[in-house]
Design an enzyme around this catalytic site. Structure first.
Site, PDB file in Angstrom:
ATOM      1  N   ASN A   7       1.070  -1.231   0.217  1.00 26.54           N
ATOM      2  CA  ASN A   7      -0.396   0.215   0.020  1.00 26.54           C
ATOM      3  C   ASN A   7       0.779   1.137  -0.070  1.00 26.54           C
ATOM      4  OD1 ASN A   7      -1.344   2.996   1.119  1.00 26.54           O
ATOM      5  ND2 ASN A   7      -2.955   0.796   2.069  1.00 26.54           N
ATOM      6  N   ARG A  18       5.307  18.342   1.321  1.00 28.26           N
ATOM      7  CA  ARG A  18       6.121  19.756   0.732  1.00 28.26           C
ATOM      8  C   ARG A  18       4.756  20.247  -0.499  1.00 28.26           C
ATOM      9  NH1 ARG A  18      10.847  20.651   1.356  1.00 28.26           N
ATOM     10  NH2 ARG A  18      10.785  21.299   3.981  1.00 28.26           N
ATOM     11  N   HIS A  43      -5.114   3.664  -1.875  1.00 29.59           N
ATOM     12  CA  HIS A  43      -7.043   3.893  -1.175  1.00 29.59           C
ATOM     13  C   HIS A  43      -7.273   5.579  -1.094  1.00 29.59           C
ATOM     14  CE1 HIS A  43      -9.472   2.797   3.034  1.00 29.59           C
ATOM     15  NE2 HIS A  43      -9.766   3.482   2.168  1.00 29.59           N
ATOM     16  N   HIS A  50      -4.493  11.644   0.601  1.00 33.91           N
ATOM     17  CA  HIS A  50      -2.753  10.681   0.485  1.00 33.91           C
ATOM     18  C   HIS A  50      -2.381  10.910  -0.913  1.00 33.91           C
ATOM     19  CE1 HIS A  50      -3.663   9.246   5.125  1.00 33.91           C
ATOM     20  NE2 HIS A  50      -4.810   8.751   4.636  1.00 33.91           N
ATOM     21  N   GLU A  70      -8.655   0.446  -3.170  1.00 37.27           N
ATOM     22  CA  GLU A  70     -10.002   0.605  -1.464  1.00 37.27           C
ATOM     23  C   GLU A  70     -10.179   1.471  -1.054  1.00 37.27           C
ATOM     24  OE1 GLU A  70      -6.173  -1.761   1.003  1.00 37.27           O
ATOM     25  OE2 GLU A  70      -7.049   0.176   1.194  1.00 37.27           O
ATOM     26  N   HIS A 190      -4.384  -4.638   7.527  1.00 37.25           N
ATOM     27  CA  HIS A 190      -3.992  -3.228   8.654  1.00 37.25           C
ATOM     28  C   HIS A 190      -3.117  -3.639  10.156  1.00 37.25           C
ATOM     29  CE1 HIS A 190      -5.529   0.082  10.417  1.00 37.25           C
ATOM     30  NE2 HIS A 190      -5.638   0.094   8.928  1.00 37.25           N
ATOM     31  N   ASP A 191      -2.444  -3.353  10.808  1.00 37.98           N
ATOM     32  CA  ASP A 191      -1.319  -3.641  10.801  1.00 37.98           C
ATOM     33  C   ASP A 191      -0.051  -4.566  10.957  1.00 37.98           C
ATOM     34  OD1 ASP A 191      -1.569  -0.559  12.078  1.00 37.98           O
ATOM     35  OD2 ASP A 191      -3.414  -1.440  13.603  1.00 37.98           O
TER      36      ASP A 191
HETATM   37  N1  PXP Z   1      -6.117  -2.725   4.316  1.00 40.19           N
HETATM   38  C1  PXP Z   1      -7.087  -2.086   4.433  1.00 40.19           C
HETATM   39  C2  PXP Z   1      -8.906  -1.970   4.208  1.00 40.19           C
HETATM   40  C3  PXP Z   1      -6.803  -0.602   4.771  1.00 40.19           C
HETATM   41  O1  PXP Z   1      -7.533   0.213   5.194  1.00 40.19           O
HETATM   42  C4  PXP Z   1      -5.394  -0.423   5.207  1.00 40.19           C
HETATM   43  C5  PXP Z   1      -5.303   1.504   5.195  1.00 40.19           C
HETATM   44  O2  PXP Z   1      -4.890   2.156   4.398  1.00 40.19           O
HETATM   45  C6  PXP Z   1      -4.398  -1.907   5.273  1.00 40.19           C
HETATM   46  C7  PXP Z   1      -5.487  -2.256   4.565  1.00 40.19           C
HETATM   47  C8  PXP Z   1      -3.162  -1.590   5.373  1.00 40.19           C
HETATM   48  O3  PXP Z   1      -3.335  -1.290   6.586  1.00 40.19           O
HETATM   49  P1  PXP Z   1      -1.594  -0.676   7.374  1.00 40.19           P
HETATM   50  O4  PXP Z   1      -0.826   0.276   6.770  1.00 40.19           O
HETATM   51  O5  PXP Z   1      -2.283  -0.631   8.542  1.00 40.19           O
HETATM   52  O6  PXP Z   1      -0.186  -1.896   6.811  1.00 40.19           O
END
Ligand code: PXP
Length: 238
Positions: A7, A18, A43, A50, A70, A190-191
């Site tokens: 991502n 900047r 995303h 972003h 996403e 995520h994380d």
């Molecule tokens: N999956 C989804 C649906 C997300 O919204 C995100 C964060 O944008 C991620 C995965 C990736 O998460 P991380 O940035 O914590 O690796």
């Protein structure tokens, strides 16, 4: 083997700080692939803080692996995805102002809405995935929306992992078994990071893809992007 989709939103966040074109998001997408990533995830959020909608259009022709977009299926998001036609769209139930995704879909209350938008994506040949928590009912009902895959929201796993990894993974293994049983492919994100990824991938049956941004880009500050991607790939191989 589980595929790694990087991502690249954080690269765009840095660039946007900047106002110029450093770091170059397009170059980063190309380099992530060159260094071994098997997919690129973006995303775009409505405020474009972003990745910008224009970035998404620019990335499409320069990458050769899987492109995953996403987001919440608003009208503008849907128009963008239908124009770009990525390999996969991952639907998240974010409200526009959240810092980052913070919940999975309620596939019961949103069944008809999801069915409609997923139908539109599928008509255009785009694979669909819905961001979801480990609730069995929500996973079973995801089938009725027509989704091809679920993306397991791994924030809770990552939070609980340092205290008790066996306990942290259990609901995710159970959720994955349900998804496998009802024929939904499994992604996760995520994380996820260098500490918790390997254990997750080893325990989730048929994990097709992980999408990782925050930790991977942060690690790249220390190890460099190429080494970092290799380190993440190694967690998925061993
Ligand atoms: N999956 C989804 C649906 C997300 O919204 C995100 C964060 O944008 C991620 C995965 C990736 O998460 P991380 O940035 O914590 O690796």
């Amino acid at each position: 083997m589980t595929r790694l989709s990087v991502n690249i939103n954080k690269i765009a966040t840095l660039r946007n700080a900047r106002g110029g074109n450093v770091p170059d998001v397009l170059k980063a997408a190309i380099d992530c692939e060159r260094f071994g990533a098997q997919g690129i995830t973006v995303h775009p959020r409505p405020d474009e803080r972003h990745i910008r909608y224009q970035d998404v259009l620019n990335i499409l022709p320069v990458i050769t692996t899987e492109f995953n977009i996403e987001g919440y299926p608003s009208k503008s998001f849907m128009d963008l995805v239908l124009k770009v036609k990525p390999h996969q769209v991952t639907l998240v139930p974010d409200s526009p102002d959240v810092l980052t995704s913070n919940a999975g879909w309620d596939t019961v209350n949103n069944e008809s809405f999801l069915k409609e938008v997923i139908g539109e994506f599928k008509k255009n040949g785009i694979r669909t995935s819905v961001f979801i928590e480990t609730d069995e009912k929500m996973i079973r009902n995801a089938v009725k929306t027509g989704a091809d895959r679920v993306e397991l929201y791994t924030e809770k796993y990552a939070r609980d992992f340092p205290n008790n990894r066996e306990k942290a993974i259990r609901p995710f293994v159970e959720a994955a078994m349900v998804a496998n049983e009802v024929g939904l492919g499994i992604n996760a994100g995520h994380d996820l990071d260098l500490n918790n990824l390997k254990y997750f991938a080893q325990h989730i049956p048929q994990l097709l893809e992980v999408s990782i941004g925050h930790a991977l880009i942060s690690d790249a500050l220390y190890f460099g992007l190429e080494n970092t991607i290799q380190l993440y790939l190694r967690q998925l191989k061993d």
